[in-house]
Design an enzyme around this catalytic site. Structure first.
Site, PDB file in Angstrom:
ATOM      1  N   GLN A 105       0.817  -1.206   0.000  1.00 33.51           N
ATOM      2  CA  GLN A 105       0.000   0.000   0.000  1.00 33.51           C
ATOM      3  C   GLN A 105       0.851   1.257   0.000  1.00 33.51           C
ATOM      4  O   GLN A 105       0.321   2.357  -0.078  1.00 33.51           O
ATOM      5  CB  GLN A 105      -0.912   0.015   1.237  1.00 33.51           C
ATOM      6  CG  GLN A 105      -1.931  -1.098   1.274  1.00 33.51           C
ATOM      7  CD  GLN A 105      -2.655  -1.185   2.613  1.00 33.51           C
ATOM      8  OE1 GLN A 105      -2.657  -2.223   3.249  1.00 33.51           O
ATOM      9  NE2 GLN A 105      -3.277  -0.102   3.045  1.00 33.51           N
ATOM     10  N   PHE A 138      -5.882  -4.010   3.582  1.00 35.91           N
ATOM     11  CA  PHE A 138      -6.553  -3.700   4.847  1.00 35.91           C
ATOM     12  C   PHE A 138      -5.622  -3.072   5.893  1.00 35.91           C
ATOM     13  O   PHE A 138      -5.909  -3.110   7.083  1.00 35.91           O
ATOM     14  CB  PHE A 138      -7.217  -4.951   5.434  1.00 35.91           C
ATOM     15  CG  PHE A 138      -8.100  -5.684   4.477  1.00 35.91           C
ATOM     16  CD1 PHE A 138      -9.180  -5.055   3.870  1.00 35.91           C
ATOM     17  CD2 PHE A 138      -7.853  -7.001   4.148  1.00 35.91           C
ATOM     18  CE1 PHE A 138     -10.001  -5.718   2.976  1.00 35.91           C
ATOM     19  CE2 PHE A 138      -8.661  -7.684   3.248  1.00 35.91           C
ATOM     20  CZ  PHE A 138      -9.735  -7.043   2.658  1.00 35.91           C
ATOM     21  N   GLU A 190       0.600  -1.771   4.593  1.00 35.97           N
ATOM     22  CA  GLU A 190       0.973  -0.354   4.614  1.00 35.97           C
ATOM     23  C   GLU A 190       2.432  -0.180   5.012  1.00 35.97           C
ATOM     24  O   GLU A 190       3.198   0.478   4.328  1.00 35.97           O
ATOM     25  CB  GLU A 190       0.079   0.441   5.567  1.00 35.97           C
ATOM     26  CG  GLU A 190       0.433   1.914   5.603  1.00 35.97           C
ATOM     27  CD  GLU A 190      -0.480   2.744   6.489  1.00 35.97           C
ATOM     28  OE1 GLU A 190      -0.127   3.916   6.760  1.00 35.97           O
ATOM     29  OE2 GLU A 190      -1.535   2.259   6.911  1.00 35.97           O
ATOM     30  N   ARG A 246      -5.563   7.704  16.950  1.00 37.90           N
ATOM     31  CA  ARG A 246      -6.843   7.561  16.253  1.00 37.90           C
ATOM     32  C   ARG A 246      -7.893   6.951  17.177  1.00 37.90           C
ATOM     33  O   ARG A 246      -9.057   7.348  17.156  1.00 37.90           O
ATOM     34  CB  ARG A 246      -6.640   6.701  15.003  1.00 37.90           C
ATOM     35  CG  ARG A 246      -7.875   6.385  14.202  1.00 37.90           C
ATOM     36  CD  ARG A 246      -8.449   7.578  13.457  1.00 37.90           C
ATOM     37  NE  ARG A 246      -7.756   7.930  12.248  1.00 37.90           N
ATOM     38  CZ  ARG A 246      -8.311   8.608  11.233  1.00 37.90           C
ATOM     39  NH1 ARG A 246      -9.585   8.952  11.285  1.00 37.90           N
ATOM     40  NH2 ARG A 246      -7.603   8.963  10.193  1.00 37.90           N
ATOM     41  N   ARG A 258      -7.637  -1.634   8.790  1.00 35.37           N
ATOM     42  CA  ARG A 258      -8.767  -0.820   8.344  1.00 35.37           C
ATOM     43  C   ARG A 258      -9.454  -0.109   9.518  1.00 35.37           C
ATOM     44  O   ARG A 258     -10.028  -0.744  10.393  1.00 35.37           O
ATOM     45  CB  ARG A 258      -9.762  -1.730   7.634  1.00 35.37           C
ATOM     46  CG  ARG A 258     -10.798  -1.041   6.799  1.00 35.37           C
ATOM     47  CD  ARG A 258     -11.629  -2.084   6.088  1.00 35.37           C
ATOM     48  NE  ARG A 258     -12.448  -1.535   5.019  1.00 35.37           N
ATOM     49  CZ  ARG A 258     -13.116  -2.278   4.147  1.00 35.37           C
ATOM     50  NH1 ARG A 258     -13.056  -3.595   4.221  1.00 35.37           N
ATOM     51  NH2 ARG A 258     -13.840  -1.717   3.197  1.00 35.37           N
ATOM     52  N   PHE A 279      -7.637   1.924  11.413  1.00 32.91           N
ATOM     53  CA  PHE A 279      -6.528   2.240  12.314  1.00 32.91           C
ATOM     54  C   PHE A 279      -6.984   1.950  13.751  1.00 32.91           C
ATOM     55  O   PHE A 279      -7.470   0.869  14.034  1.00 32.91           O
ATOM     56  CB  PHE A 279      -6.106   3.695  12.097  1.00 32.91           C
ATOM     57  CG  PHE A 279      -4.634   3.865  11.806  1.00 32.91           C
ATOM     58  CD1 PHE A 279      -4.008   3.056  10.887  1.00 32.91           C
ATOM     59  CD2 PHE A 279      -3.877   4.826  12.450  1.00 32.91           C
ATOM     60  CE1 PHE A 279      -2.654   3.204  10.619  1.00 32.91           C
ATOM     61  CE2 PHE A 279      -2.530   4.993  12.186  1.00 32.91           C
ATOM     62  CZ  PHE A 279      -1.912   4.179  11.268  1.00 32.91           C
ATOM     63  N   THR A 283      -3.703  11.471  10.361  1.00 39.51           N
ATOM     64  CA  THR A 283      -3.446  12.287  11.554  1.00 39.51           C
ATOM     65  C   THR A 283      -2.014  12.831  11.559  1.00 39.51           C
ATOM     66  O   THR A 283      -1.713  13.741  12.325  1.00 39.51           O
ATOM     67  CB  THR A 283      -3.714  11.486  12.842  1.00 39.51           C
ATOM     68  OG1 THR A 283      -3.021  10.233  12.779  1.00 39.51           O
ATOM     69  CG2 THR A 283      -5.208  11.217  13.002  1.00 39.51           C
ATOM     70  N   ALA A 306      -5.994   5.425   5.451  1.00 36.84           N
ATOM     71  CA  ALA A 306      -6.777   6.480   6.095  1.00 36.84           C
ATOM     72  C   ALA A 306      -8.009   6.877   5.282  1.00 36.84           C
ATOM     73  O   ALA A 306      -8.526   7.982   5.444  1.00 36.84           O
ATOM     74  CB  ALA A 306      -5.908   7.717   6.370  1.00 36.84           C
ATOM     75  N   GLU A 362     -12.963   2.948   5.209  1.00 37.28           N
ATOM     76  CA  GLU A 362     -12.872   2.489   6.595  1.00 37.28           C
ATOM     77  C   GLU A 362     -14.146   2.658   7.433  1.00 37.28           C
ATOM     78  O   GLU A 362     -14.495   1.754   8.206  1.00 37.28           O
ATOM     79  CB  GLU A 362     -11.714   3.210   7.297  1.00 37.28           C
ATOM     80  CG  GLU A 362     -10.359   2.834   6.750  1.00 37.28           C
ATOM     81  CD  GLU A 362      -9.245   3.669   7.349  1.00 37.28           C
ATOM     82  OE1 GLU A 362      -8.352   3.098   7.982  1.00 37.28           O
ATOM     83  OE2 GLU A 362      -9.269   4.907   7.184  1.00 37.28           O
TER      84      GLU A 362
END
Length: 794
Positions: A213, A244, A248, A326, A358, A360, A457, A526, A731
């Site tokens: 990702q 998902f 990342e 988050r 997914r 976070f 964020t 995100a 998400e």
């Protein structure tokens, strides 16, 4: 309408993307027919090598000695490396430090890679790693987030958000509750596991095909590990078979390992991780241990809230700072907290480093908020929906604990629309009547909302880039920084480009994501993929369209307002003197007159910013909202249950592709339902994960999807200037699955006529539901006994 240079405009009114037939997912037919090429589908090179790694069998230990002689001697083994053989940096952390490509003198979790083998086949590599002789000196291990809190062992400093005076407000509250809830994590279980192929080039660099990702991060970390300039590394991602969040940050490790062997041996190298190794060696959604104390009125309105949220971060930081942040940002969910303290702890444990998933940390905060509402409702004796509506963000109650205004009045209207369309009140009465006459089967019902902030964020990640080429036959090629993992990003970006140009969607080709086309791209995460990359592509198109307009004005002697492209036709002039040309004809004419038909595009999210020291600011550009009603039926003898009906109303702004959005909502809901019901992660007392295969880790199947499953979109354009006034969808719907957990809790509480809120574990497996039913039954019997004693005394 938004004005742009040369009087060009972008439509932003409702219904822009509502043609008679929406484009299908750009790879849908390829997926179904098997023509979609994933990395493992690519033809293998004749001299390709395959990788396996030797893994730690201790959760926390010093490595006393390693003997790899038998490993090197195994048939088919070409190369074996340890940490000292890595040419550049050993640390492959995404943000901070501590994530090592190979362990050195000590290990931090069971499954950590200590050495790696490259062989002529995966079978040979896997057989070889079993021959290693490693001696450990074990240390004490921390395995539970509550342990990390008690021992004050954290991967990062604690952060606290506060507004008002929660302690003083708590003292004056008519009612208070104090409890805790342990929320387990979740395995990503992408259909395509972690995989990468690295091919050395003639310049000493390497081409990497990654299932990631975040191609830019793969590029950067491969360069660090090889001690090469970033420009010598090229990373390409056409598609992933699911991500998902699991791809990342942690996908980079596998690309780095493949690249090291590729450069050392001057041969192509594939690192395809078997499912069982994948489930042991890669991070999951964070477990959270959340404790809370809440003060509220006799009507159930929250007056004060104090939350301590401890994330099980694993042995390193990875992305845990953002995940715990988050979770804190979403501990209010849809509800106004006038006095609140929310503290987030980054608990260190000797388990694999937890990572993005997914939502976070958002789902852990939202579930905490909903669990609190359930307890309040039980205390004041009201339907939880009424307590939710009392506390919901609305006029006069619109400031979050971190100081951002919820200035779009969507939540309460959306909840009330779903309440009416799902016949919630009538179904509640029918379920109450059923439960009174049914001793062995109990039904449950719950309507839960979600308010989810959209933006990274970390402020610097809120940027996107794109590259658009128009060819002389009128076809268009688009490259952007986002990656496709089945969510339809390529399709939406293609639609945005076609709509902005005024041409047919079939003219647009969205190419693979490559680091030589769009540099330094943010991860596709995100829920910001369409917002960032769609806007960047739009920016590039508007630049090219501006050049075409200027050319038309000069060449045809027309005014700016007399130029338009609609339905593949270029309109030049006005009234009876207007000329028309096909888009390909006009583009070729522009080329012959030396007009540039290529442009980069860029977008950075406006308005956002969070002052961490003050714990105040605007971390999100806007909120996506939704609500779900779930109905369940439970067998009180066994705890077995079935979700019988689900109704969803979700806010996606002005949808770019409603078919794709509805598909995302359905999939996210089922994944959220799986997290809260059947997907139970477990570790043994030594820190070894015991749910390490499909045989012992149960994701939802088609049989778990309710027969009555209705999804509708909330018809309202985004009030913020997002791409064509749409809203992110990836998400937020996952948290609508919380309605299933609340419905199960409601069914269990029916055993004691809702006079008590029985605890229910997360996930709510049939065993967990059975224990909750037993708790309700015990409370009921105790109440009967007390009443009997009281009557005897009277």
């Amino acid at each position: 309408m938004r004005k742009l240079p040369n009087n060009l405009t972008i439509e932003s009114t409702s219904g822009v993307f509502k043609p008679s037939k929406l484009p299908i997912h750009e790879s849908a037919i390829k997926h179904v027919t098997g023509k979609a090429e994933y990395i493992d589908d690519m033809p293998e090179w004749p001299n390709e090598l395959h990788i396996a790694t030797g893994q730690s069998t201790e959760a926390h230990a010093d490595i006393v000695s390693i003997n790899l002689d038998k490993v090197r001697a195994h048939p088919g083994v070409i190369d074996v490396i340890v940490q000292a053989d890595i040419p550049g940096e050993v640390d492959v952390s995404p943000v901070l430090s501590g994530d090592l490509l190979l362990a050195g003198d000590f290990v931090h979790f069971i499954g950590q890679s200590i050495f790696a083998v490259a062989a002529t086949s995966l079978r040979a590599a896997k057989q070889a790693v079993e021959l290693a002789e490693i001696v450990y000196k074990p240390r004490e291990a921390t395995l539970h987030p509550k342990q990390s809190l008690d021992r004050q062992e954290f991967v990062l400093p604690t952060h606290t958000i506060q507004n008002g005076d929660p302690k003083e407000a708590m003292k004056t509250a008519p009612h208070t509750i104090k409890s805790d809830i342990y929320i387990k994590g979740q395995e990503h279980f992408y259909l395509e596991g972690q995989i990468s192929v690295a091919i050395p080039n003639e310049d000493g660099g390497v081409l990497v095909y990654a299932s990631s990702q975040h191609p830019a991060e793969v590029q950067k970390l491969v360069a660090k590990v090889l001690d090469l300039p970033v420009a010598q590394i090229l990373v390409e991602v056409r598609r992933m078979g699911g991500g998902f969040g699991g791809k990342e940050s942690q996908a980079a490790v596998f690309s780095c390992m493949a690249a090291v062997f590729a450069i050392r041996n001057r041969r192509p190298v594939k690192y395809r991780v078997p499912r069982q190794d994948d489930m042991v060696q890669t991070g999951k959604r964070h477990d959270f241990w959340n404790s809370y104390e809440v003060g509220f009125s006799k009507e159930g309105e929250i007056i004060s809230a104090e939350y301590d949220m401890v994330g099980k971060c694993g042995c390193t930081a990875d992305l845990s700072d953002g995940v715990v942040d988050r979770a804190m940002f979403h501990a209010d969910n849809a509800y106004h907290l006038p006095n609140a303290r929310i503290s987030g702890y980054r608990g260190k444990t000797h388990t694999v480093s937890s990572t993005a998933f997914r939502g976070f940390g958002g789902p852990k905060g939202v579930l905490l908020a909903e669990a609190v509402i359930e307890e309040i409702a039980a205390t004041v004796g009201k339907d939880p929906l009424d307590v939710r509506k009392i506390n919901c963000y609305q006029d006069g109650k619109s400031t979050t604990p971190y100081g951002q205004e919820v200035d779009e009045n969507v939540l309460l209207p959306l909840i009330e629309e779903l309440e009416a369309s799902s016949n919630y009140r009538a179904r509640r009465e029918a379920i109450n009547a059923f439960n009174k006459q049914s001793p062995f089967l109990k039904k449950g019902l719950a309507l839960t909302p979600v308010k989810f902030g959209i933006s990274f964020t970390s402020k610097h990640l809120n940027q996107g880039g794109a590259l658009v080429h128009v060819y002389t036959d009128g076809s268009v090629h688009v490259s952007h920084g986002g990656t496709e993992m089945g969510q339809g990003l390529y399709t939406k970006v293609g639609q945005i480009v076609a709509k902005t140009f005024g041409i047919d969607f079939t003219r647009v080709n969205v190419g693979s994501t490559r680091t030589d086309k769009v540099p330094n791209a943010s991860p596709t995460a995100a829920s910001a993929g369409t917002d960032l990359n769609g806007m960047a592509a739009l920016d590039a198109v508007m630049t090219i369209k501006g050049r075409l307009q200027e050319f038309a004005m000069e060449h045809f002697g027309i005014a700016a307002d007399d130029f338009a492209i609609e339905d593949d036709v270029v309109k030049l002039g006005s009234g009876g003197n207007a000329e028309e040309m096909s888009f390909p004809e006009f583009v070729k004419l522009a080329y012959m007159n030396r007009v540039s038909l290529s442009s980069t595009g860029f977008y950075k999210t406006p308005k956002i910013g969070y002052d961490r020291k003050a714990a105040k600011g605007r971390p999100f550009l806007y909120y996506s909202n939704g609500a779900a009603v779930s109905e369940v039926i439970v067998d009180t003898f066994t705890g077995e249950y079935k979700v019988t009906q689900v109704d969803i109303l979700h806010d996606v702004g002005d949808s770019i592709n409603s078919d794709i959005d509805i598909g995302q909502i359905e999939g996210a809901f089922v994944q959220g339902m799986g997290w809260l019901t059947s997907e139970e992660l477990s570790w043994d007392e030594k820190g070894r994960i015991t749910t390490n295969s499909p045989a012992n880790y149960k994701i939802p199947t088609s049989a778990d999807v309710p027969e009555k499953f209705t999804v509708k979109l909330f018809e309202r354009p985004n009030s913020e200037e997002s791409v064509y006034r749409s809203k992110a969808v990836g998400e937020p719907p996952l948290m609508l699955g919380i309605s299933v957990w609340c419905a199960l809790k409601d069914a269990c509480a029916a055993v004691c006529d809702h006079t008590f809120s029985p605890p229910l574990a997360v996930p709510a497996t049939p065993e967990a539901v059975y224990y909750s039913l037993q708790a309700a039954e015990m409370f009921k019997q105790q109440s009967i006994s007390k009443q009997s004693v009281s009557e005897q005394k009277a």
